[in-house]
Write a protein that holds these residues in place. Structure first.
Motif, mmCIF file in Angstrom:
data_model
loop_
_atom_site.group_PDB
_atom_site.id
_atom_site.type_symbol
_atom_site.label_atom_id
_atom_site.label_comp_id
_atom_site.label_asym_id
_atom_site.label_seq_id
_atom_site.Cartn_x
_atom_site.Cartn_y
_atom_site.Cartn_z
ATOM 1 N N LEU A 191 0.840 -1.202 0.000
ATOM 2 C CA LEU A 191 0.000 0.000 0.000
ATOM 3 C C LEU A 191 0.870 1.244 0.000
ATOM 4 O O LEU A 191 1.747 1.400 0.856
ATOM 5 N N THR A 192 0.627 2.161 -0.933
ATOM 6 C CA THR A 192 1.330 3.448 -0.932
ATOM 7 C C THR A 192 0.473 4.514 -0.261
ATOM 8 O O THR A 192 -0.748 4.421 -0.208
ATOM 9 N N GLY A 193 1.163 5.535 0.267
ATOM 10 C CA GLY A 193 0.452 6.648 0.899
ATOM 11 C C GLY A 193 -0.302 6.238 2.148
ATOM 12 O O GLY A 193 -1.427 6.674 2.368
ATOM 13 N N ALA A 194 0.347 5.423 2.984
ATOM 14 C CA ALA A 194 -0.356 4.815 4.124
ATOM 15 C C ALA A 194 -0.144 5.540 5.434
ATOM 16 O O ALA A 194 -0.647 5.093 6.462
ATOM 17 N N SER A 195 0.553 6.660 5.441
ATOM 18 C CA SER A 195 0.910 7.283 6.713
ATOM 19 C C SER A 195 -0.164 8.224 7.251
ATOM 20 O O SER A 195 -0.115 8.625 8.414
ATOM 21 N N ARG A 196 -1.159 8.579 6.416
ATOM 22 C CA ARG A 196 -2.198 9.498 6.885
ATOM 23 C C ARG A 196 -3.424 9.380 5.995
ATOM 24 O O ARG A 196 -3.416 8.727 4.952
ATOM 25 N N GLY A 197 -4.508 10.015 6.420
ATOM 26 C CA GLY A 197 -5.718 10.101 5.620
ATOM 27 C C GLY A 197 -6.335 8.760 5.301
ATOM 28 O O GLY A 197 -6.332 7.836 6.118
ATOM 29 N N MET A 198 -6.874 8.642 4.106
ATOM 30 C CA MET A 198 -7.546 7.418 3.700
ATOM 31 C C MET A 198 -6.569 6.242 3.620
ATOM 32 O O MET A 198 -6.937 5.108 3.904
ATOM 33 N N GLY A 199 -5.330 6.500 3.234
ATOM 34 C CA GLY A 199 -4.344 5.433 3.187
ATOM 35 C C GLY A 199 -4.091 4.841 4.556
ATOM 36 O O GLY A 199 -3.996 3.612 4.708
ATOM 37 N N LEU A 200 -3.999 5.696 5.572
ATOM 38 C CA LEU A 200 -3.823 5.209 6.938
ATOM 39 C C LEU A 200 -5.037 4.401 7.377
ATOM 40 O O LEU A 200 -4.898 3.347 8.009
ATOM 41 N N ALA A 201 -6.229 4.883 7.045
ATOM 42 C CA ALA A 201 -7.451 4.150 7.407
ATOM 43 C C ALA A 201 -7.473 2.775 6.745
ATOM 44 O O ALA A 201 -7.860 1.777 7.377
ATOM 45 N N MET A 202 -7.053 2.687 5.490
ATOM 46 C CA MET A 202 -6.988 1.378 4.829
ATOM 47 C C MET A 202 -5.971 0.478 5.513
ATOM 48 O O MET A 202 -6.224 -0.715 5.731
ATOM 49 N N ALA A 203 -4.810 1.038 5.851
ATOM 50 C CA ALA A 203 -3.780 0.248 6.513
ATOM 51 C C ALA A 203 -4.291 -0.305 7.840
ATOM 52 O O ALA A 203 -4.080 -1.482 8.162
ATOM 53 N N GLU A 204 -4.974 0.517 8.619
ATOM 54 C CA GLU A 204 -5.505 0.071 9.907
ATOM 55 C C GLU A 204 -6.509 -1.059 9.722
ATOM 56 O O GLU A 204 -6.482 -2.070 10.452
ATOM 57 N N GLN A 205 -7.388 -0.913 8.726
ATOM 58 C CA GLN A 205 -8.409 -1.934 8.505
ATOM 59 C C GLN A 205 -7.804 -3.222 7.944
ATOM 60 O O GLN A 205 -8.271 -4.325 8.258
ATOM 61 N N LEU A 206 -6.767 -3.111 7.155
ATOM 62 C CA LEU A 206 -6.095 -4.304 6.645
ATOM 63 C C LEU A 206 -5.378 -5.045 7.768
ATOM 64 O O LEU A 206 -5.386 -6.284 7.819
ATOM 65 N N ILE A 207 -4.767 -4.312 8.671
ATOM 66 C CA ILE A 207 -4.141 -4.941 9.842
ATOM 67 C C ILE A 207 -5.197 -5.653 10.671
ATOM 68 O O ILE A 207 -5.011 -6.804 11.091
ATOM 69 N N ASP A 208 -6.318 -4.986 10.901
ATOM 70 C CA ASP A 208 -7.391 -5.606 11.690
ATOM 71 C C ASP A 208 -7.907 -6.884 11.026
ATOM 72 O O ASP A 208 -8.371 -7.802 11.714
ATOM 73 N N ALA A 209 -7.825 -6.941 9.690
ATOM 74 C CA ALA A 209 -8.275 -8.127 8.952
ATOM 75 C C ALA A 209 -7.192 -9.196 8.847
ATOM 76 O O ALA A 209 -7.421 -10.248 8.239
ATOM 77 N N GLY A 210 -6.022 -8.926 9.425
ATOM 78 C CA GLY A 210 -4.968 -9.936 9.454
ATOM 79 C C GLY A 210 -4.062 -9.978 8.252
ATOM 80 O O GLY A 210 -3.334 -10.964 8.056
ATOM 81 N N CYS A 223 3.924 -0.904 3.733
ATOM 82 C CA CYS A 223 3.468 0.467 3.479
ATOM 83 C C CYS A 223 4.623 1.280 2.897
ATOM 84 O O CYS A 223 5.720 1.291 3.468
ATOM 85 N N ILE A 224 4.362 1.951 1.784
ATOM 86 C CA ILE A 224 5.374 2.771 1.112
ATOM 87 C C ILE A 224 4.885 4.208 1.157
ATOM 88 O O ILE A 224 3.920 4.568 0.481
ATOM 89 N N SER A 225 5.531 5.032 1.977
ATOM 90 C CA SER A 225 5.096 6.412 2.192
ATOM 91 C C SER A 225 6.317 7.287 2.464
ATOM 92 O O SER A 225 7.407 6.782 2.731
ATOM 93 N N ARG A 226 6.103 8.591 2.426
ATOM 94 C CA ARG A 226 7.197 9.509 2.748
ATOM 95 C C ARG A 226 7.680 9.315 4.181
ATOM 96 O O ARG A 226 8.857 9.440 4.482
ATOM 97 N N LYS A 227 6.738 9.034 5.076
ATOM 98 C CA LYS A 227 7.065 8.900 6.488
ATOM 99 C C LYS A 227 6.468 7.611 7.035
ATOM 100 O O LYS A 227 5.476 7.103 6.525
ATOM 101 N N THR A 228 7.064 7.114 8.103
ATOM 102 C CA THR A 228 6.490 5.982 8.814
ATOM 103 C C THR A 228 5.479 6.503 9.838
ATOM 104 O O THR A 228 5.420 7.701 10.116
ATOM 105 N N ASN A 229 4.676 5.595 10.380
ATOM 106 C CA ASN A 229 3.642 5.964 11.337
ATOM 107 C C ASN A 229 3.789 5.061 12.564
ATOM 108 O O ASN A 229 3.570 3.850 12.467
#
Length: 253
Positions: free
Chosen positions: A10-29, A34-40
Motif C-alpha cells: 500500500l502506498t500513501g499509508a501514513s495518513r488520511g484514507m491510506g492510513l485508514a486502509m492500513a488500519e483496517q487491513l491490519i485488523d483483517a490480518g 506500506c510505502i510512504s514519505r514517512k512511517t507511522n
C-alpha cells in the motif's frame, strides 16, 4: 517477514484514507508493506498488538524507480507458497499548486505527474513481473478520482494524471487477461473524502480556482465521507468476487 495468507502492498499509508486502509487491513490480518514519505508509529503499534507483520518503507514516490526496484527485489525473495492473495494498492496522491497550468512551476508539474502516474506505473510493473509465476490471487487497485473523468480548471496536472491512470489500467487489464493467473486490475474513483487534499482545495485562491465554491459547499453540507468510511467502501470493492470485471469504476456505482 513471516507472511499471513494475505499480503497487501500500500502506498500513501501514513495518513488520511491510506492510513485508514492500513488500519483496517491490519485488523483483517493482512501482512502489510506500506510505502510512504514517512512511517507511522501508531500503525506499527497497532500491527504489533495484533501480531500482524508490517513493514514501512520511507520513500519519496517522486523518485519511484528506487521504490519499484526495492519492491521487485523484495517480492522475489518471498516464499509465496502459503499465500492466498497478494495485492498492490496505489493510493498515494499529490495535488500541485492550484492554478492555471501556465502559472505552475515546471518542477511542480513534473512532481505531480511522477507521484500520481509514473509511480503507480512503475510499481505495478515491478509487482506484476515479480509475482507472475505465483499461484495466489493477484490484484492491483489504483485509486483514481472523478477528476480523471471530469475536466476542471486549475487542476490540469491532477486531472491528466488520473485520466492516464484510468487508461493505463485498461491496458494492463487487457494484458493480464491473456496470462495464466493474470492479475485483476481496477482504477477506482473513491468518492469525495474529508482529507488534507480537500483542505487544500478549499483553501485555494478563488481568483485562480473557479470551482472552489463546490468544494466549500460539499464540506458545509456534510457530503464528504470520512477516511474510515471511504476505506471500508474501497476494501469492500476489492474483496468482491467480480473485482476487476470493470477496469475503471467508481465506488458509488
Amino acid at each position: 517477514m513471516k507472511l499471513t495468507e494475505h499480503l497487501t502492498l500500500l502506498t500513501g499509508a501514513s495518513r488520511g484514507m491510506g492510513l485508514a486502509m492500513a488500519e483496517q487491513l491490519i485488523d483483517a490480518g493482512h501482512s502489510l508493506v506500506c510505502i510512504s514519505r514517512k512511517t507511522n508509529d501508531a500503525l506499527a503499534a497497532r500491527a504489533a498488538a495484533a501480531g500482524v507483520p508490517l513493514e514501512q518503507w520511507p520513500q519519496d514516490l517522486g523518485r519511484a524507480e528506487a521504490a519499484a526496484s526495492r519492491l521487485g527485489g523484495w517480492l522475489a525473495t518471498l516464499d509465496a507458497s502459503g499465500l492466498k492473495s497478494v495485492t498492490l494498492i496505489n493510493n498515494a496522491g499529490f495535488i500541485p499548486r492550484i492554478a492555471p497550468i501556465g502559472d505552475i512551476p515546471a518542477a511542480e508539474i513534473a512532481e505531480g505527474m511522477r507521484v500520481d502516474l509514473e509511480a503507480p506505473m512503475l510499481l505495478t510493473a515491478a509487482f506484476l513481473h515479480a509475482t507472475s509465476s505465483w499461484n495466489a490471487a493477484r490484484k492491483v487497485l489504483n485509486i483514481s478520482s472523478g477528476l480523471g473523468r471530469r475536466a476542471m480548471a486549475s487542476q490540469a496536472v491532477y486531472c491528466a494524471a488520473k485520466a492516464g491512470m484510468d487508461h493505463f489500467t485498461r491496458c494492463v487489464a487487457l494484458e493480464e487477461a491473456q496470462r495464466p493467473n493474470g492479475a485483476k486490475v481496477c482504477s477506482l474513483a473513491p468518492g469525495v473524502i474529508d482529507t488534507d487534499m480537500q483542505v487544500q482545495l478549499r483553501g485555494a485562491d478563488p481568483a485562480s480556482f473557479p470551482d472552489i465554491g463546490n468544494f466549500i459547499g460539499m464540506k458545509e453540507s456534510g457530503a464528504l465521507a470520512s477516511p474510515e468510511e471511504a476505506a471500508r467502501r474501497i476494501l469492500a470493492v476489492l474483496a468482491r468476487p467480480d473485482f476487476g470485471t470493470n477496469p475503471v469504476a467508481d465506488v458509488r456505482d
